[in-house]
Structure formats: structure tokens, C-alpha cells
Scaffold this motif. Structure first.
Motif, short mmCIF file in Angstrom:
data_model
loop_
_atom_site.label_atom_id
_atom_site.label_comp_id
_atom_site.label_asym_id
_atom_site.label_seq_id
_atom_site.Cartn_x
_atom_site.Cartn_y
_atom_site.Cartn_z
N GLU A 141 0.80 -1.22 0.00
CA GLU A 141 0.00 0.00 0.00
C GLU A 141 0.84 1.28 0.00
O GLU A 141 0.45 2.28 -0.58
CB GLU A 141 -0.95 0.00 1.21
N SER A 142 1.99 1.26 0.66
CA SER A 142 2.79 2.48 0.77
C SER A 142 3.86 2.59 -0.30
O SER A 142 4.22 3.69 -0.73
CB SER A 142 3.48 2.54 2.14
N ASN A 143 4.39 1.44 -0.75
CA ASN A 143 5.50 1.43 -1.70
C ASN A 143 6.64 2.32 -1.20
O ASN A 143 7.31 3.01 -1.97
CB ASN A 143 5.05 1.89 -3.10
N ASP A 144 6.84 2.29 0.13
CA ASP A 144 7.85 3.14 0.77
C ASP A 144 8.66 2.28 1.75
O ASP A 144 8.33 2.18 2.93
CB ASP A 144 7.17 4.29 1.52
N PRO A 145 9.73 1.62 1.28
CA PRO A 145 10.50 0.71 2.12
C PRO A 145 11.04 1.35 3.39
O PRO A 145 11.11 0.70 4.43
CB PRO A 145 11.65 0.27 1.20
N THR A 146 11.42 2.63 3.31
CA THR A 146 11.95 3.31 4.49
C THR A 146 10.89 3.40 5.59
O THR A 146 11.16 3.14 6.76
CB THR A 146 12.46 4.71 4.14
N PHE A 147 9.67 3.79 5.20
CA PHE A 147 8.58 3.89 6.17
C PHE A 147 8.25 2.52 6.76
O PHE A 147 8.04 2.38 7.97
CB PHE A 147 7.34 4.49 5.51
#
Length: 345
Positions: free
Chosen positions: A308-314
Motif C-alpha cells: 500500500e505504501s511502496n515506501d520501504p523506508t517507512f
């Protein structure tokens, strides 16, 4: 404030203390030599110390039984005796474990624990070599496959079945608490020990706490491997919409309860004391008929958040892993979210 904290140690500190006392009893009962006892000071987690000692003890006793170590018991072991153990003897022990039917991931863990012990012996000049590290055979190395990661993902039907079973519980306290625990785990990806360690003061749901630094409701968590029990040592975990609702409902209901013994604890057992991680594991085992574990919620949470976020850091910050590589290797299974694209290819 400091006096209150000292008088009522946080859950994690209490668990550490109990585990330390347990290990000390185990070492004392077997009259373990001082130089072996000193090794455990290098391991921060008291629970891990017990686990490591169990592996080391079983290995040493096997070597004694097979007469690969020339002494009658662990209490007689000296550095000179350990220095004479060869890598071939450890290979025979690992083969013995493998033939006994031990799982490969457990065997890999035990080999790594023994390697840590012998590396410490080498670093402190008790032995010349880390004989376990010399073992290069791939037979004792676990490789995480996508199948292994996918098997740790909970099935929707099992989740639905567990929720239904909890909601049918006639005891209002147990029903409300269990559904809140379940929804909080699904909406945070917490480990069961982290959930058990939550205090009421760790929950920030009010609008006055929401600003540009903290854009939505959050909780403060003492993460795995962290032994700074003050608020400064805690991580911020943002909550899903459902986790916010679950915690709001539970805290409101909790405020009506009487005879609470552990006033700080967020989740309680029927005796008014803090709900511990064994209670949480048992809850999942009972209400899912053994199909689900608390940690499977962490796998689901990570995979969905990745998608859903496609944000590995988050995702890494929410899960509190040291690296993206560690997160992807253990938790994230791409097949569970991307296999559908094959239908149109």
C-alpha cells in the motif's frame, strides 16, 4: 517520576530480571566454570542467554558422553580442554542433531550460537580458533525461500474464524480485551513482547498530540534489543484506522474496570495484572485452533504496508528493522500481493 518508575519497573525490565535469575540458578546448579559464565555477559538479552546456554550445555554434555572431552562433567571443563576440541567433533554433533530430525532453521540457529561462543573463547584467548566458524558445509545453512515466507502469512478464512470465535465469548472482559489485542497487533505489526509491555501512557490518540512531526495517532514502544526503558528510548509507531478504533474502545472500557493491580499496564488479565506474552500466544492458539500466531500478524502487516505504501523506508521504521535487506529476507513475500498480474500475461 523517577521514584515511580523504580517502584514499578516496566514489563520488559521485570522479564529481564526474572530471566537473569533463572540463568543464574541454572549455572549455579551445574557449577559452571567462571570463564564460561563470563561469556553470557556479552549477550544483552537475558532470554537469549538462557537459549544460548541450553545449546552450549547440550553440546558440551554430548561431547563428554562421547568422550570427545576428557572430563566427567561441565564443572570440570577448562580452557585447555575446550581448545582440544576440533571442528570434526562439532560436525559430528551437528550431524547427530540433523539425523534426530531437528528442523534446519533450528540447526542453523544452534550452529550460529556455538560459533558465537567459540569466537568469544578465541577473542579472550581461551582457544586458538573458532572451530565452528571453520565448518563451511552448506548442509547447516538455512536459506529463506519464498515458500517459507508465504507459509507465515495468515489466511483470511483463519483470521475471520478467529474473530468470530472471540466475539462469541460470553465473558465481556475477555471478549473485549481479546478483540482489542487482535486488532492492535494487526494494526501495528508489534511483537507479542512489545504489545505486552505497552502502558496506558504509551498510547497517543488525542488530537493535541497530532502535529507536523506526528501526523496521526501513535504509540511508543520499547523495541527488541533496546534496554533504555525511558520514553527517550522508545520508538514511535503510527496506527492504522482500525488500531486507533480498537485502542479507543479498549481504553474507554478499561476505565470502567475495578480492582486493577497493574495500574500502568494497557492490557490486563482477569486478575487485574499485566497480560504477558505467554497469555497472548495462548490466546491465538486457543481461538485459532493453532492455525495462527501473534507473529503472523506482523508478517501480514509488513506485506500489506509494503504493497500500500511502496515506501520501504517507512515500512522499515514501522517494523523497526536494521535494514531493508533484513526486512525483505525474513518478512516480505512478493507473491502474496503480485501473483494476480500473471492472469493477464
Amino acid at each position: 517520576m523517577i521514584e515511580r518508575w523504580l517502584m514499578s519497573m516496566c514489563y520488559k525490565a521485570e522479564v529481564q530480571k526474572r530471566n537473569e535469575e533463572k540463568l543464574n540458578r541454572m549455572l549455579k546448579n551445574e557449577n559452571v566454570p567462571d570463564f564460561i559464565q563470563d561469556y553470557f555477559l556479552s549477550i544483552s538479552s537475558r532470554a537469549a542467554r538462557i537459549n544460548y546456554w541450553t545449546t552450549i550445555r547440550n553440546t558440551l554434555n554430548w561431547l563428554i558422553e562421547k568422550k570427545y572431552i576428557e572430563c566427567k562433567s561441565i564443572s570440570d571443563i577448562t580452557p585447555e580442554i575446550l581448545d582440544k576440541v576440533t571442528d570434526s567433533k562439532i560436525i559430528r554433533y551437528l550431524d547427530y542433531l540433523k539425523e534426530s530430525g531437528i528442523k534446519l532453521n533450528t540447526l542453523t540457529t544452534k550452529k550460529n550460537q556455538l560459533s558465537s561462543f567459540w569466537q568469544w573463547l578465541k577473542d579472550h584467548h581461551y582457544c586458538r580458533d573458532n572451530i565452528v566458524q571453520m565448518i563451511k558445509s552448506s548442509e547447516y545453512k538455512l536459506v529463506k525461500t519464498n515458500r517459507m515466507k508465504m507459509e507465515k502469512m495468515p489466511l483470511y478464512e483463519d483470521i475471520h474464524e478467529m474473530i468470530e470465535k472471540i466475539n462469541k465469548k460470553p465473558d465481556e472482559f475477555v471478549r473485549r480485551r481479546n478483540i482489542a489485542v487482535f486488532r492492535t497487533l494487526r494494526g501495528t505489526g508489534l511483537r507479542e513482547s512489545e504489545l505486552a509491555g505497552l502502558d496506558v501512557k504509551d498510547i497517543y490518540l488525542d488530537e493535541k498530540y497530532i502535529d507536523s512531526r506526528h501526523p496521526r495517532p501513535y504509540i511508543l514502544v520499547i523495541s527488541k534489543g533496546n534496554y533504555d526503558y525511558t520514553d527517550d528510548g522508545k520508538d514511535i509507531i503510527y496506527l492504522t484506522k482500525d488500531a486507533i478504533a480498537a485502542l479507543t474502545e479498549w481504553i474507554k472500557y478499561r476505565s470502567t474496570l475495578k480492582d486493577i493491580i497493574d495500574k500502568d499496564a494497557l492490557f490486563l488479565n482477569k486478575n487485574g495484572k499485566r497480560m504477558n506474552e505467554d497469555n497472548i500466544k495462548a490466546m491465538f492458539r486457543i481461538y485459532s485452533n493453532g492455525k495462527l500466531t501473534p507473529h503472523m500478524m506482523r508478517h501480514e502487516y509488513t506485506t500489506v504496508l509494503q504493497r500500500e505504501s511502496n515506501d520501504p523506508t517507512f515500512v522499515r521504521e514501522q517494523g523497526r528493522w536494521k535494514s531493508n535487506a533484513m526486512m525483505n529476507n525474513v518478512y516480505d513475500s512478493g507473491a502474496s500481493r503480485s501473483a494476480s498480474v500473471l492472469e493477464n500475461m
